[in-house]
Structure formats: C-alpha cells, structure tokens
Design a protein around this motif. Structure first.
Motif, short mmCIF file in Angstrom:
data_model
loop_
_atom_site.label_atom_id
_atom_site.label_comp_id
_atom_site.label_asym_id
_atom_site.label_seq_id
_atom_site.Cartn_x
_atom_site.Cartn_y
_atom_site.Cartn_z
N ARG A 1 0.80 -1.21 0.05
CA ARG A 1 0.02 0.02 0.09
C ARG A 1 0.88 1.34 -0.11
O ARG A 1 0.20 2.44 -0.52
N GLU A 2 1.96 1.34 0.62
CA GLU A 2 2.78 2.54 0.66
C GLU A 2 4.27 2.22 0.20
O GLU A 2 4.51 0.93 0.28
N ASP B 1 1.21 8.28 5.96
CA ASP B 1 0.88 9.66 6.31
C ASP B 1 1.22 10.13 7.62
O ASP B 1 1.20 11.22 7.63
N ASP B 2 0.94 9.22 8.62
CA ASP B 2 1.25 9.55 10.01
C ASP B 2 2.55 9.22 10.65
O ASP B 2 2.75 9.06 11.86
N PRO C 1 5.65 4.83 14.87
CA PRO C 1 6.33 6.25 14.70
C PRO C 1 7.18 7.04 15.93
O PRO C 1 8.18 7.55 15.71
N ASP C 2 6.55 6.67 17.12
CA ASP C 2 7.10 7.11 18.24
C ASP C 2 8.09 5.99 18.79
O ASP C 2 8.48 6.27 20.08
#
Length: 176
Positions: A58-59, A79-80, A112-113
């Motif tokens: 998908r990405e 995106d996030d 992401p964190d």
C-alpha cells in the motif's frame, strides 16, 4: 557471496525453515548493494503468497538487509509517520537475481514514536515444534530480537532519524 547492482530490480524471497517458499515481493529497486548490506525500495509492489494469493503493497517502503544479523527491517512511509516491520530471519543471501532469507515468524512492529510490539510468538512456537528448530537456533533468534530492540532504543541503522527519508528521496530519483 555476490551482491546486487545498484539501480537494478530484484525479487525478495522469503522461505520457511523447512525450505518451502513463503512469500515473494516481485519488484524491489536496489539503492545500495554489497556483500554486507542491501538497501532496496518498493512501492505498490505485487506480493505472491505461498498459497497462490497475491496482494499489492500500500505504501512506499525501504528494505534493509544485513549479512551479519538475523533480522531484516522494512520502513513503511505512511501519512502519520514511518512504521517499521522487522522480520526475525536468517541473514540474507543474494542469488539468481533475488534476495533470499528464512523467515522465523517472530516479528517486531515499531511505531513512529519508537514504541514496539513483538508479534507472532505463538506462530514461532508452533513452527519451532513442527520444524524441529535446534536449541542453538532458538538462542540465536531470541538474542537477535534483543539486538533489534537495542537498535530501536538507540535509533541505530534504519531507525536513525532521517534514514528512511534519505533512502526514499534517492528512490524517487529513479524512473520506477
């Protein structure tokens, strides 16, 4: 061991311990390739499962393989933020135009964190029994899970700030 040439397209082939083909990513562009490290990129790539099903990623993703470690790392640009999917696996081998490795089920999903979850421990235990993983292999794999977690905590390798973005920018310079 030979290495893939920069700018070429390769397949990524994942096998299981008993030798059967598990999954194939049909097209990954090599951004860095030597006998120790391969960094590749793909986007909207067809993936073939062992049961014949196919799906499309998908990405965009940056794929990191290292010959000295029993894991590989996929940084997915969403995106996030950047999510990482890390496979506990044999070190990679490059032959016949393909990056090959044995997938040992254990996975680390990194958010992401930089928090993370260890995934598929039940599947690992099942395959460990079914395919008779030797005790030495079990020790290697769990040691490598610990090594991978240290990389996340230390922001090392693909987890370093800017690593995935830098390689993605290079990927965009190629006509895909």
């Amino acid at each position: 061991m030979t290495a893939p040439d920069i700018g070429t397209s390769v397949k990524i082939k994942s096998y299981k311990h008993d030798g059967h083909l598990h999954r194939v990513w049909q097209k990954t562009l090599v951004l860095k390739g030597n006998e120790t490290v391969v960094i590749g990129a793909n986007d909207k790539t067809e993936v073939l499962e062992s049961d014949g099903r196919t799906w499309i990623t998908r990405e965009p993703a940056i794929c990191y393989f290292h010959a000295a470690y029993w894991f590989n790392i996929i940084g997915m640009l969403r995106d996030d933020g950047i999510y990482y999917y890390c496979n506990i696996s044999s070190p990679f081998l490059f032959e016949e135009g393909s990056i090959k490795y044995i997938d040992y089920d254990l996975d680390l999903k990194v958010y992401p964190d930089m928090t993370y979850d260890i995934l598929d421990e039940d599947e690992y235990e099942l395959h460990k029994q079914k395919m008779n993983y030797p005790e030495a292999l079990d020790q290697i794999l769990y040691t490598q899970v610990g090594q991978l977690i240290k990389w996340v905590q230390q922001r090392k390798g693909p987890f370093a700030p800017g690593f995935v973005d830098q390689w993605y920018e290079r990927f965009l310079t190629y006509l895909w």
